[in-house]
Every structure is written in structure tokens, then in C-alpha cells.
Scaffold this motif. Structure first.
Motif, PDB file in Angstrom:
ATOM      1  N   ASP A 170       0.780  -1.294   0.030  1.00 54.99           N
ATOM      2  CA  ASP A 170      -0.147  -0.132   0.045  1.00 54.99           C
ATOM      3  C   ASP A 170       0.788   1.129   0.011  1.00 54.99           C
ATOM      4  OD1 ASP A 170      -2.456   1.707   0.471  1.00 54.99           O
ATOM      5  OD2 ASP A 170      -1.705   1.770   2.333  1.00 54.99           O
ATOM      6  N   ALA A 171       0.766   2.130  -0.960  1.00 51.18           N
ATOM      7  CA  ALA A 171       1.456   3.200  -1.193  1.00 51.18           C
ATOM      8  C   ALA A 171       1.481   4.083   0.066  1.00 51.18           C
ATOM      9  CB  ALA A 171       1.426   3.844  -2.466  1.00 51.18           C
ATOM     10  N   THR A 172       0.349   4.391   0.349  1.00 45.79           N
ATOM     11  CA  THR A 172      -0.024   5.211   1.730  1.00 45.79           C
ATOM     12  C   THR A 172       0.855   4.930   2.785  1.00 45.79           C
ATOM     13  OG1 THR A 172      -2.011   5.802   0.678  1.00 45.79           O
ATOM     14  CG2 THR A 172      -1.782   6.344   3.295  1.00 45.79           C
ATOM     15  N   THR A 173       0.666   3.492   3.135  1.00 39.47           N
ATOM     16  CA  THR A 173       1.362   2.721   4.298  1.00 39.47           C
ATOM     17  C   THR A 173       2.666   3.114   4.126  1.00 39.47           C
ATOM     18  OG1 THR A 173      -0.396   1.291   4.680  1.00 39.47           O
ATOM     19  CG2 THR A 173       1.901   0.872   5.591  1.00 39.47           C
ATOM     20  N   VAL A 174       3.613   2.878   3.036  1.00 39.55           N
ATOM     21  CA  VAL A 174       4.928   2.910   2.691  1.00 39.55           C
ATOM     22  C   VAL A 174       5.108   4.524   3.067  1.00 39.55           C
ATOM     23  CG1 VAL A 174       6.650   2.679   0.993  1.00 39.55           C
ATOM     24  CG2 VAL A 174       5.037   1.116   1.240  1.00 39.55           C
ATOM     25  N   ALA A 175       4.455   5.436   2.277  1.00 38.55           N
ATOM     26  CA  ALA A 175       4.743   6.744   2.229  1.00 38.55           C
ATOM     27  C   ALA A 175       4.732   7.331   3.846  1.00 38.55           C
ATOM     28  CB  ALA A 175       3.678   7.470   1.573  1.00 38.55           C
ATOM     29  N   ALA A 176       3.751   6.893   4.539  1.00 38.96           N
ATOM     30  CA  ALA A 176       3.607   7.228   6.198  1.00 38.96           C
ATOM     31  C   ALA A 176       4.777   6.838   6.794  1.00 38.96           C
ATOM     32  CB  ALA A 176       2.193   6.549   6.472  1.00 38.96           C
ATOM     33  N   ILE A 177       5.016   5.634   6.471  1.00 39.82           N
ATOM     34  CA  ILE A 177       6.537   4.881   7.234  1.00 39.82           C
ATOM     35  C   ILE A 177       7.486   5.871   6.880  1.00 39.82           C
ATOM     36  CG2 ILE A 177       7.828   3.082   7.841  1.00 39.82           C
ATOM     37  CD1 ILE A 177       5.094   2.779   9.132  1.00 39.82           C
ATOM     38  N   GLY A 178       7.813   6.135   5.828  1.00 42.89           N
ATOM     39  CA  GLY A 178       9.089   6.813   5.296  1.00 42.89           C
ATOM     40  C   GLY A 178       8.822   8.402   5.874  1.00 42.89           C
ATOM     41  N   LEU A 179       7.866   9.048   5.695  1.00 39.65           N
ATOM     42  CA  LEU A 179       7.520  10.149   6.168  1.00 39.65           C
ATOM     43  C   LEU A 179       7.737  10.078   7.823  1.00 39.65           C
ATOM     44  CD1 LEU A 179       6.910  13.322   5.914  1.00 39.65           C
ATOM     45  CD2 LEU A 179       4.443  12.757   6.405  1.00 39.65           C
ATOM     46  N   MET A 180       7.474   9.243   8.521  1.00 39.94           N
ATOM     47  CA  MET A 180       7.879   9.191  10.195  1.00 39.94           C
ATOM     48  C   MET A 180       9.136   8.914  10.221  1.00 39.94           C
ATOM     49  SD  MET A 180       5.713   6.312  12.309  1.00 39.94           S
ATOM     50  CE  MET A 180       5.865   6.129  14.001  1.00 39.94           C
ATOM     51  N   MET A 181       9.831   8.256   9.572  1.00 41.62           N
ATOM     52  CA  MET A 181      11.314   7.895   9.533  1.00 41.62           C
ATOM     53  C   MET A 181      11.949   9.350   9.213  1.00 41.62           C
ATOM     54  SD  MET A 181      11.994   4.297   7.563  1.00 41.62           S
ATOM     55  CE  MET A 181      11.938   2.668   8.318  1.00 41.62           C
ATOM     56  N   MET A 182      11.670  10.040   8.260  1.00 44.36           N
ATOM     57  CA  MET A 182      12.283  11.461   8.085  1.00 44.36           C
ATOM     58  C   MET A 182      12.192  12.231   9.196  1.00 44.36           C
ATOM     59  SD  MET A 182      11.773  12.068   3.793  1.00 44.36           S
ATOM     60  CE  MET A 182      10.009  12.289   4.257  1.00 44.36           C
ATOM     61  N   LYS A 183      11.146  12.223   9.936  1.00 42.17           N
ATOM     62  CA  LYS A 183      10.792  13.001  11.007  1.00 42.17           C
ATOM     63  C   LYS A 183      11.523  12.380  12.170  1.00 42.17           C
ATOM     64  CE  LYS A 183       6.579  15.294   9.305  1.00 42.17           C
ATOM     65  NZ  LYS A 183       6.246  16.456   9.519  1.00 42.17           N
ATOM     66  N   GLY A 184      12.115  11.545  12.224  1.00 47.44           N
ATOM     67  CA  GLY A 184      12.704  10.869  13.166  1.00 47.44           C
ATOM     68  C   GLY A 184      11.779  10.409  14.449  1.00 47.44           C
ATOM     69  N   LEU A 185      10.697   9.922  13.952  1.00 39.77           N
ATOM     70  CA  LEU A 185       9.752   9.432  14.740  1.00 39.77           C
ATOM     71  C   LEU A 185       9.428   7.973  14.725  1.00 39.77           C
ATOM     72  CD1 LEU A 185       6.761  12.310  14.222  1.00 39.77           C
ATOM     73  CD2 LEU A 185       8.238  11.913  16.139  1.00 39.77           C
ATOM     74  N   PHE A 186      10.033   7.294  13.895  1.00 32.47           N
ATOM     75  CA  PHE A 186      10.075   5.780  13.557  1.00 32.47           C
ATOM     76  C   PHE A 186      10.563   5.033  15.032  1.00 32.47           C
ATOM     77  CE2 PHE A 186      10.577   1.682  11.732  1.00 32.47           C
ATOM     78  CZ  PHE A 186       9.350   1.332  11.381  1.00 32.47           C
ATOM     79  N   PRO A 187       9.626   4.186  15.527  1.00 36.40           N
ATOM     80  CA  PRO A 187      10.410   3.581  16.708  1.00 36.40           C
ATOM     81  C   PRO A 187      11.975   2.774  16.309  1.00 36.40           C
ATOM     82  CG  PRO A 187       8.053   2.746  16.290  1.00 36.40           C
ATOM     83  CD  PRO A 187       8.689   3.718  15.045  1.00 36.40           C
ATOM     84  N   GLN A 188      12.706   2.993  17.320  1.00 35.35           N
ATOM     85  CA  GLN A 188      13.839   2.278  16.938  1.00 35.35           C
ATOM     86  C   GLN A 188      14.015   0.737  17.810  1.00 35.35           C
ATOM     87  OE1 GLN A 188      16.154   3.389  14.955  1.00 35.35           O
ATOM     88  NE2 GLN A 188      14.524   5.089  14.496  1.00 35.35           N
TER      89      GLN A 188
END
Length: 194
Positions: A170-188
Motif C-alpha cells: 500500500d503506497a499510503t502505508t509506505v509513504a507514511a512510514i517513510g515520512l515518520m522515519m524522515m521526521k525521526g519518529l519511527f520506533p527504534q
């Protein structure tokens, strides 16, 4: 500051427009157009209400996804909870996000953080997506409307692996996860699964 693009003359002029199909979820329009060089053509446009996509993240970094059958591609895929309120297109996106999160996962989020707004497929549609990060979650129960919808928690690393392997397409899911990573919000952290 004003958007300079809003004052610019459109690069493609609409000469006429007609609705070729409409239902409660979409309107398909066919426009006769004229390009800057004077040539004419036809442009098909799908008009749809904006939707929301929610990234529900637990304190341990795990992420809730839903899996459902997507008829146009004939397969089941994992994706973020998402949806729209076609019968209430003026609804506040935060309210829509809270409603869709509850409907698809049974979760309520104390914190709903707007991550951004993206167009879904602006080559042929005007539909956009409001992206939200949902935190401080609690389970309140669900009244699922979609048949066969499955909800499950995955670790952040599992979500990345699912994108890489094609289990998430799903492109929306992939884009949202990518945006979250770029903003430094993706869980480590690795997080847990249910």
C-alpha cells in the motif's frame, strides 16, 4: 506567505467537463482540455473525498496494522488503518482518524499527531490523505464494518521487513512510514507482537 503556484495561470485549460460515472465513493469526470501549445486532449479525473491514515504506535515501538482483501488487485495485504467518511466530507480529519482507528482496531488514542498531507494519485485523482501518528493507545473494543479485516501488532523492524518483502504494498502505508522515519519518529526498538 502566499503560494506562488496559486497565482500562476494553469498550464492546462479546461474547455468542458462531464461526469461519466458517480456513486457515493467517487465521481469520474472527463474533461476536454487545451495544453499550453494549443493542442487539445481529454483528461480523466477521479474525484474522491480525502481520507486519513493512522500509524498506531505502542510504547514498546510496535505498530498496529490491518490486513484486508483489496478487490481491485485480488489479494490481501497489510496496511495502516485508513478510511474516509464519504457521507460527511467536511468532517474534521482528526475526528475521522479517531473514528477509523476505533472502527478498524478498537483502539482509542490519547495523542493524535498530524504528520502531514499527501495526494494519493494526483496523476488522475484529486484525493488527498491526512497522516496521523496515534500514541497513548487503549483498547476500547471494535465494531468492524469491513468483512475479513484482521488487526495485529508488529515490531517496527517487522514492518520494515514487510515493506521490503512486498507483504506491504500500500503506497499510503509506505509513504507514511517513510515520512515518520524522515521526521525521526519511527520506533527504534524491536517491540513485541501479539
Amino acid at each position: 506567505m502566499a503560494d506562488p503556484a496559486s497565482d500562476a495561470k494553469p498550464e492546462i485549460a479546461t474547455l468542458s467537463s462531464r461526469v461519466v460515472y458517480a456513486n457515493r465513493w467517487m465521481t469520474v469526470r472527463e474533461d476536454a482540455i487545451q495544453r499550453q501549445d494549443g493542442s487539445h486532449g481529454i483528461y480523466g479525473v477521479v474525484e474522491k473525498v480525502d481520507f486519513v491514515a493512522i500509524i498506531p504506535v505502542e510504547p514498546d515501538g510496535s505498530i498496529h496494522l490491518v490486513e484486508q482483501y483489496r478487490y481491485p488487485v485480488g489479494a490481501r495485504f497489510w496496511e495502516l488503518p485508513q478510511g474516509s467518511w464519504e457521507l460527511n466530507p467536511q468532517a474534521d480529519p482528526v475526528s475521522v482518524a479517531r473514528g477509523e482507528l476505533r472502527e478498524e482496531t478498537g483502539l482509542h488514542a490519547e495523542d493524535m499527531v498530524k504528520l502531514g498531507y499527501l495526494f494519493e494519485c494526483y496523476g488522475y485523482s484529486n484525493q488527498g490523505c491526512h497522516l496521523f501518528l496515534a500514541r497513548r493507545l487503549r483498547y476500547e473494543g471494535s465494531d468492524l464494518e469491513e468483512q475479513g479485516l484482521v488487526c495485529r501488532r508488529f515490531t517496527a523492524s517487522e514492518v520494515v521487513a514487510m515493506i521490503e518483502s512486498g507483504r506491504i504494498r500500500d503506497a499510503t502505508t509506505v509513504a507514511a512510514i517513510g515520512l515518520m522515519m524522515m521526521k525521526g519518529l519511527f520506533p527504534q526498538g524491536s517491540g513485541g507482537t501479539d
